[in-house]
Scaffold this active site. Structure first.
Site, PDB file in Angstrom:
ATOM      1  N   HIS A 293       0.649  -1.627  -0.097  1.00  0.00           N
ATOM      2  CA  HIS A 293      -0.070   0.010   0.010  1.00  0.00           C
ATOM      3  C   HIS A 293       0.807   1.852   0.101  1.00  0.00           C
ATOM      4  CE1 HIS A 293      -3.778  -2.027   0.892  1.00  0.00           C
ATOM      5  NE2 HIS A 293      -3.281  -2.843   1.671  1.00  0.00           N
TER       6      HIS A 293
ATOM      7  N   SER B 131      16.401  21.240 -15.516  1.00  0.00           N
ATOM      8  CA  SER B 131      15.178  21.753 -15.436  1.00  0.00           C
ATOM      9  C   SER B 131      15.392  23.466 -16.171  1.00  0.00           C
ATOM     10  CB  SER B 131      14.468  22.266 -14.164  1.00  0.00           C
ATOM     11  OG  SER B 131      13.773  23.619 -13.590  1.00  0.00           O
TER      12      SER B 131
ATOM     13  N   LYS C 185      17.921  20.738 -10.453  1.00  0.00           N
ATOM     14  CA  LYS C 185      17.010  19.857 -10.817  1.00  0.00           C
ATOM     15  C   LYS C 185      17.388  18.234 -11.659  1.00  0.00           C
ATOM     16  CE  LYS C 185      12.011  19.851 -10.260  1.00  0.00           C
ATOM     17  NZ  LYS C 185      11.374  18.623  -9.831  1.00  0.00           N
TER      18      LYS C 185
ATOM     19  N   GLU D  42      10.891   8.418 -16.804  1.00  0.00           N
ATOM     20  CA  GLU D  42       8.702   8.272 -16.283  1.00  0.00           C
ATOM     21  C   GLU D  42       8.493   8.065 -17.774  1.00  0.00           C
ATOM     22  OE1 GLU D  42       9.203  12.446 -12.963  1.00  0.00           O
ATOM     23  OE2 GLU D  42       9.990  12.935 -15.834  1.00  0.00           O
TER      24      GLU D  42
END
Ligand code: ARG
Length: 471
Positions: A156, A278, A284, A291
């Protein structure tokens, strides 16, 4: 000129051009990939025509050698060609005149496209399987190197029990091996020769379908001529279904890695080359590759449902709708190959942060172990569960490395973190590598054999010397 036209002389009307573009425009890009396989299919077919004495041996050799020359050509297709099958027949007819017009005897473009797609698919599956095994190998090596490194196991999305990096990475290697069994079973269906089915109702001569199947490296002949047509798109769907399992595993792997490489976990670091920066935030390091692996698997599910939608409800026999399956097949294969290819070096380059992994073991992760300590002292499980639940270890309590390791060692049943049996996966990878190498070698040997030029006949063979180059 199209094969079904009586003459190609007249100027095309605007409507004819519109229809040509609509029916062939985008498809020729996909047909381009089939060119070499269409040629191999034709070379094999000429052997069958020769056996039937529909062409004599000199003619057969001329046809086959002319086709072989086309293997070297860059046949840039346009919608005016209609498709690769027509283009190749036209090339041969331009080159050999009347003899070229014999090439299409006893076949249809419908069985041609099936031959081409299946040969193309086989070659692509070999590439995909090799990348799949490569990724499985990277995951396995990673698992071996960190088989005893503790890692919290989650359910979970919340901390659950002690686990290990080896168990986590091994799970993906094992999953890929299962997926490969699915790929193999769909490959067996694809590995059947459609040639000879004609337009779906056979041809009025006794073609030796076994001969052409053998020459083209197919494992067997697909029997029923109608089913040969009806299986177009269905076999592609079966393959993409198998690859959908691969995609599910890749997207789960990507999701795990996005989480575990995030600064808040910091269990692993992605090699910097696989991250992007970024444009506005200098700090970043984004996991774009992972992704996209996840995103492409979502697009893949579109390919799968596209094939299903195209097929369901179609009547028996060929319909042009089937042309649309080609694009989906190509895109589904490509995006699976690409994701497998990029993930293997990413996994091999992962850095493991042992300290952070251990730090995450807060008190509650050993709650189940504490229940079992009582069970081993003779307390019934449910009673032990209640006692621990009433007196839960604190989330802020740190656990010693020794305690974590003891817990891992105790989970030593087959497939547990203390006994992940990674050697079994290693054996599966090795035997799969051998099996697929053998299949690939057999396939390539057949194509090489078909490509070998033959000696032309002694007399008369100088009449048809042409030139395929297009300046
Ligand atoms: N481009 C066509 C396809 O992919 C080739 C077969 C054409 N056959 C026909 N009967 N129109 O389906």
């Amino acid at each position: 000129m199209k094969t079904w036209e009586l003459s190609g002389e007249e100027q095309k009307s605007q409507i004819e051009e519109l229809v040509e573009d609509y029916t062939a425009g985008a498809d020729v890009g996909y047909d381009q990939r089939l060119a070499e396989y269409d040629i191999y299919g034709s070379i094999a077919h000429v052997h069958a025509l020769e056996k039937l004495e529909l062409v004599d041996s000199c003619e057969a050799r001329k046809l086959r050698n002319a086709l072989r020359e086309l293997l070297e050509e860059d046949l840039a297709l346009t919608s005016a060609d209609e498709d690769i099958h027509t283009r190749i027949e036209n090339e041969i007819t331009d080159y050999l005149g009347g003899l070229g017009e014999k090439l299409h005897t006893a076949r249809s473009r419908n069985d041609q496209v099936l031959v081409d797609v299946r040969l193309f698919t086989k070659a692509e599956v070999f590439k995909t399987v090799s990348e799949l095994l490569n990724l499985a190998e990277s995951l396995l090596q990673f698992a071996f190197s960190h088989s005893e490194t503790p890692m919290v196991g989650y359910t979970h999305y919340r901390k659950a029990m002690p686990s290990s990096v080896g168990l986590w990475a091994g799970s993906f290697a094992e999953a890929l091996i299962d997926d490969l069994a699915l790929v193999e079973s769909s490959f067996e269906l694809i590995d059947q020769s459609p040639l000879g089915a004609g337009a779906g109702y056979g041809v009025p001569v006794r073609l030796d379908r076994e001969l052409t199947a053998g020459l083209l490296g197919f494992e067997k002949v697909q029997n029923n001529a109608i089913y040969v047509m009806n299986s177009r798109g269905k076999f592609e769907f079966n393959l993409l279904s198998a690859l959908a399992s691969v995609q599910l595993d890749l997207s789960r792997l990507a999701s795990d890695l996005i989480t575990f490489t995030d600064g808040e976990f910091d269990y692993f670091d992605i090699p910097e080359e696989f991250t992007t920066g970024s444009s506005i935030m200098p700090q970043k390091n984004n996991p774009d590759v992972l992704e996209l692996v996840r995103g492409k698997s979502a697009s893949f599910s579109g390919h799968l449902s596209n094939l299903f939608s195209l097929l369901h409800g179609l009547r028996s026999g060929y319909s042009r709708d089937l042309q649309e399956t080609k694009k989906t097949l190509v895109e589904g294969l490509e995006c699976t190959y690409d994701s497998l290819e990029v993930l293997a070096p990413l996994v091999s380059g992962l850095k493991v942060n042992e300290e952070e992994l251990l730090d995450a073991f807060s008190g509650e992760v050993l709650a189940t172990d504490e229940v079992f300590t009582l069970v081993k002292d003779g307390v019934p499980f449910r009673e032990a569960y209640r006692r621990i639940k009433n007196n839960l270890p604190s989330e802020s309590e740190k656990i010693s490395e020794d305690k974590v390791r003891q817990s891992l060692d105790s989970r030593n049943h087959a497939g547990g973190p203390g006994n992940p049996r990674l050697e079994r996966i290693e054996n599966s990878i090795e035997s799969a590598e051998e099996k697929w190498e053998e299949k690939k070698a057999g396939f390539n040997a057949c194509l090489r054999e078909l490509a070998k030029p033959e000696n032309p006949c002694k007399e008369g063979d100088d009449q048809n010397t042409g030139d395929y180059s297009h300046d």
